[in-house]
Design an enzyme around this catalytic site. Structure first.
Site, PDB file in Angstrom:
ATOM      1  N   ASP A 131     -58.087 -54.972 -81.085  1.00  6.07           N
ATOM      2  CA  ASP A 131     -59.409 -54.163 -81.500  1.00  6.07           C
ATOM      3  C   ASP A 131     -58.990 -53.008 -81.874  1.00  6.07           C
ATOM      4  O   ASP A 131     -57.555 -52.210 -81.796  1.00  6.07           O
ATOM      5  CB  ASP A 131     -60.513 -54.054 -80.414  1.00  6.07           C
ATOM      6  CG  ASP A 131     -61.897 -54.012 -80.917  1.00  6.07           C
ATOM      7  OD1 ASP A 131     -61.982 -53.539 -82.164  1.00  6.07           O
ATOM      8  OD2 ASP A 131     -62.646 -54.330 -80.175  1.00  6.07           O
ATOM      9  N   GLU A 143     -72.074 -50.752 -79.896  1.00  9.05           N
ATOM     10  CA  GLU A 143     -70.891 -50.479 -78.587  1.00  9.05           C
ATOM     11  C   GLU A 143     -71.517 -49.704 -77.445  1.00  9.05           C
ATOM     12  O   GLU A 143     -72.496 -49.738 -77.160  1.00  9.05           O
ATOM     13  CB  GLU A 143     -69.625 -49.949 -79.319  1.00  9.05           C
ATOM     14  CG  GLU A 143     -68.957 -51.116 -80.287  1.00  9.05           C
ATOM     15  CD  GLU A 143     -67.626 -50.811 -80.355  1.00  9.05           C
ATOM     16  OE1 GLU A 143     -66.773 -50.632 -79.696  1.00  9.05           O
ATOM     17  OE2 GLU A 143     -67.277 -50.838 -82.064  1.00  9.05           O
TER      18      GLU A 143
END
Length: 662
Positions: free
Chosen positions: A312, A518
Site C-alpha cells: 500500500d 481511511e
C-alpha cells in the site's frame, strides 16, 4: 590472385560471418518481444538479460508527481501511480491523461531493454479521480443489491473509462469484510458477510475479462485493450481490526481469519486477479507488510497466486513504530515477506539504494528478487503492454458515457434499502405521487454532489459542493421527476414555523455524513452531521416525511425513527441522483436488502449477524419492498377486469338458472 585481393576476400568473409551471427543474436534478443512465444518463455528470456539495477527498478512504483521520462529511463521504474487526487492538471480531460502517461511510457521504452511501465490508479467506484467520469455507488451500497451480474457490468464499464484515459491498472476491488462500522473504510466493503463479498468478486472478470476455458486457474489474466489489471485488497483482515480503528490490529484466530477474511481471496485468484495489495493492518500483532507466513507461505504457496503482490501507499514505512524509523529494515522485512512491488511513492532513490545494498551484501537472496520481477513481468506480458505500450484516443468517448451513467443509475436504485414505510398501522407512504401541489425538500445532503459521492472522489478525502465533477444531485433529480405543476421548495434547514405555515403535502429530507477516507473516517459516534437531527424534528412533526440517509455505513437513527414516516438508506450513491427518485416516486420498486447490520446504539458494536447477543434495529438482510406504480396499475387493472369477468359470469349463471327452473 594478389595478396591484397586475398586479404580483402578474408575481410568480406569475416564480415559476412559476423553479420550472420549478429543477426541470429538479434533474433534471439527479440525473443521476449515476440508475442508468439509463451509468457513463461518471454519472462525467462527477459529476466536473463536484466541487470540488478533493472530488476530492482521494476519493483518500484512512484507517484506521477515525481515521474518524468528521464527518471523512467534511467531508474528503470516499473510502475507509476496517481495517488488520491493526483492528476495532470485541474479538470484534466481524457486526452490530458493519455498524453501525460504516454510521456512517461516513452521514457521507459527508451531504456536499454525497453520494458514498458504500468500505470495504476484508484478506481474504487468508477474512475473516481477523473473529471466527468461516471461515479458508481460505493461498495457498501452495491452489497445491498445482491447482484453479482450488476457488479460485473460495473467492472466492465469502469475498465472502459479507465482505459479511455490511457491507464491499464486499477487498485480495485476492495474485498475487505467490514465487521465494525466505526472503521473509516467500511464503505469500501460490500458486506459484513463473507459470502456476499465472495459473490461480488465477479467485478474482477468485469474489470479484467473472463478467463478463457483453457486458461490456467490462479494465473493473472487481462483480456485486451478494453480491460484492466485488477487488484484484490487489502490482504488480509483489514475489516476486522480492534474497534474498527484503521490500520490497527485484527485479533482473531486462524480459523476466524480463514472463514471470514480470506474466502474472497480464493475466489479472486480463481477469477484471475492480477495483483494483491497488502494491508496496513496487523494480524495478532504482526504487521501484514512483514508477514512472510501469510504473503509467501499462504498466498503464494498454498493458494498458488501467480500474480504480483504490491504494497500500500508508503506501506513498508509503517512496519516500524514510529513509521520510517528504520527504513532499511522496512525494505528488508517487506521484500523477505513476499512484497514484489513497493508503492514508494516519492523517495525511490533511497529505496533502490537500500534494496541494492541488501542484495549485494547477501541479506536478501537473488532468487527473491527474481521471483518478484518474474511476477511483475508476467502481469505486464498478460496485459499486452509489450505489444501495445502507448495509449491512444480511441476510447475517450467512453468516459462518463450515457450508457455508463444509466448503469450507475440502475445500481443506485437497486442499492437503496427501504427501512420504514408508514407509521404504525398507517398506509405505506412510498411511492410518492409525482403530481402534488407542494413538496418540501430539506437537508444538508439534498443538493450536494460531493456528499453523495463520498470519499475517494476527485480527491482522496472527497469534495464538497457541485463544481468538482458532473452529475445529478437528489434535489435536481426530484425537480426533473415530479409533475411540472408541482411546486418544489428547497430549504436546507427549515424552521418549524416555516414548515407549518406552508401547507406542504410531503417532505423529503436528505441527511448524512461528510465525505471521508481511511483514518479520517474512523468514528466512535456514527452520527449524522448537524443540523440533521434538528431538520428531522422540525419537519417530520408537521408533515409526512421521507428521510433519506446518505452515508458510508449505518448511522444513529433510532432516536428519530418514531417521528419518521418513511426511511431510506441511500448509502453513497455517486453521481446519478436520479436512481434515488426512480424508487421514491415509484418508477421502480425498492428491492435492496441490508448487507450489514443496523445497530440501535454504538454501544452494541461490534455486532454482526450470527453473534450471540444479536439485537439490531434492522437485521442483516432486512429491506422492505414496493411495487412500481406501473406494476400497481397493471395489477389493479387486471384485478378490475377479473372482477368484471367474474360479475358477468355470475349474472349469466343466474339467468340460466332462472330459465331452467322457470
Amino acid at each position: 590472385m594478389s595478396k591484397v585481393s586475398v586479404h580483402l576476400l578474408g575481410v568480406v568473409l569475416w564480415l559476412s560471418c559476423w553479420l550472420v551471427l549478429n543477426g541470429e543474436a538479434q533474433v534471439d534478443y527479440l525473443k521476449y518481444k515476440d508475442p508468439k512465444e509463451p509468457f513463461a518463455t518471454r519472462v525467462k528470456d527477459l529476466l536473463s538479460r536484466m541487470t540488478l539495477d533493472e530488476k530492482i527498478g521494476q519493483m518500484v512504483q512512484i507517484d506521477r508527481s515525481v515521474a518524468n521520462a528521464n527518471v523512467m529511463k534511467t531508474s528503470f521504474i516499473g510502475s507509476v501511480l496517481s495517488g488520491g487526487g493526483s492528476e495532470p492538471l485541474p479538470k484534466a480531460t481524457a486526452e490530458d491523461w493519455v498524453n501525460m502517461i504516454n510521456e512517461f511510457q516513452k521514457g521507459s521504452l527508451a531504456s536499454r531493454l525497453g520494458i514498458p511501465m504500468m500505470y495504476g490508479i484508484d478506481a474504487v467506484h468508477g474512475h473516481n479521480n477523473v473529471y466527468n467520469a461516471t461515479i458508481f455507488p460505493h461498495n457498501v451500497g452495491l452489497g445491498c443489491t445482491r447482484d453479482p451480474g450488476l457488479v460485473q457490468r460495473i467492472g466492465a464499464a469502469t475498465a472502459l473509462e479507465v482505459r479511455a484515459t490511457g491507464i491499464p491498472y486499477v487498485f480495485a476491488p476492495c474485498i475487505a469484510v467490514c465487521r465494525d462500522p466505526r472503521w473509516g473504510r467500511c464503505y469500501e466493503s460490500y458486506s459484513e458477510d463473507p459470502k456476499i463479498v465472495r459473490d461480488m468478486t465477479d467485478i474482477i472478470p468485469g474489470l479484467q475479462g473472463d478467463i478463457p476455458a483453457n486458461g490456467k486457474k490462479g494465473f493473472p489474466y487481462v483480456g485486451g485493450k478494453t480491460k484492466v489489471a485488477a487488484c484484490a485488497k487489502h490482504f488480509v483482515g483489514d475489516g476486522g481490526t480492534n474497534k474498527g480503528v484503521n490500520e490497527n490490529n485484527a485479533v482473531i484466530d486462524w480459523h476466524g481469519l480463514l472463514s471470514i477474511h480470506m474466502p474472497a481471496y480464493y475466489d479472486s485468484i480463481i477469477k484471475g486477479v492480477s495483483t494483491v495489495m497488502v494491508s496496513y493492518s496487523s494480524w495478532n500483532g504482526v504487521k501484514m507488510h512483514a508477514n512472510r507466513d501469510l504473503i509467501t507461505g499462504f498466498l503464494k504457496t498454498t493458494l498458488k497466486f501467480k500474480g504480483f503482490v504490491i504494497s500500500d501507499w508508503q506501506g513498508i514505512d509503517k512496519i516500524t513504530t514510529p513509521p520510517d524509523s528504520n527504513y532499511t529494515y522496512s525494505v528488508q522485512a517487506s521484500i523477505e515477506a513476499g512484497v514484489d512491488m513497493v508503492m514508494v511513492p516519492y523517495k525511490f532513490d533511497e529505496f533502490i539504494q537500500d534494496l541494492t545494498l541488501l542484495v549485494k551484501n547477501n541479506v536478501i537472496p537473488m532468487d527473491r528478487i527474481d521471483d518478484a520481477v518474474e511476477r511483475i513481468l508476467l502481469v505486464k506480458f498478460t496485459m499486452g503492454l509489450f505489444e501495445n505500450p502507448l495509449a491512444d484516443f480511441s476510447l475517450i468517448n467512453e468516459l462518463g458515457s450515457q450508457a455508463h451513467r444509466d448503469l450507475a443509475r440502475e445500481a443506485v436504485r437497486k442499492s437503496l434499502v427501504l427501512l420504514k414505510n408508514g407509521k404504525n398501522d398507517s398506509a405505506p407512504l412510498l411511492p410518492l405521487p409525482k403530481k402534488i401541489p407542494k413538496l418540501l425538500v430539506a437537508g444538508t445532503h439534498a443538493d450536494n454532489l460531493g456528499y453523495q459521492c463520498g470519499g475517494w472522489t476527485m480527491k482522496w478525502q472527497g469534495f464538497i459542493g457541485n463544481s468538482d465533477t458532473s452529475g445529478t444531485t437528489i434535489l435536481s433529480a426530484i425537480n426533473s421527476t415530479v409533475d411540472p405543476r408541482t411546486e418544489v421548495v428547497f430549504r436546507e434547514n427549515p424552521d418549524a414555523d416555516f414548515v407549518k405555515s406552508n401547507n406542504f403535502e410531503y417532505a423529503i429530507i436528505v441527511v448524512g455524513e461528510l465525505p471521508y477516507a481511511e483514518t479520517a473516517g474512523d468514528s466512535t459516534t456514527l452520527t449524522m452531521i448537524d443540523p440533521g437531527p434538528n431538520i428531522i424534528n422540525n419537519v417530520c412533526g408537521a408533515v409526512k416525511c421521507v428521510v433519506v440517509t446518505v452515508s458510508g455505513r449505518p448511522i444513529v437513527i433510532e432516536p428519530y425513527l418514531s417521528s419518521i414516516d418513511a426511511l431510506v438508506a441511500a448509502w453513497l450513491p455517486g453521481t446519478e441522483g436520479q436512481g434515488v427518485t426512480d424508487v421514491l416516486f415509484g418508477d421502480y420498486g425498492f428491492s435492496g436488502k441490508l448487507a450489514r447490520t443496523w445497530f440501535k446504539s454504538v454501544d452494541q458494536l461490534p455486532m454482526n449477524v450470527g453473534d450471540p447477543h444479536y439485537d439490531p434495529l434492522f437485521p442483516f438482510g432486512f429491506g422492505l419492498t414496493t411495487e412500481s406504480v406501473r406494476d400497481l396499475v397493471e395489477r389493479s387493472t387486471s384485478a378490475t377486469v377479473s372482477a368484471r369477468a367474474c360479475t358477468f359470469t355470475i349474472m349469466v349463471t343466474l339467468l340460466i338458472s332462472l330459465y331452467l327452473t322457470g
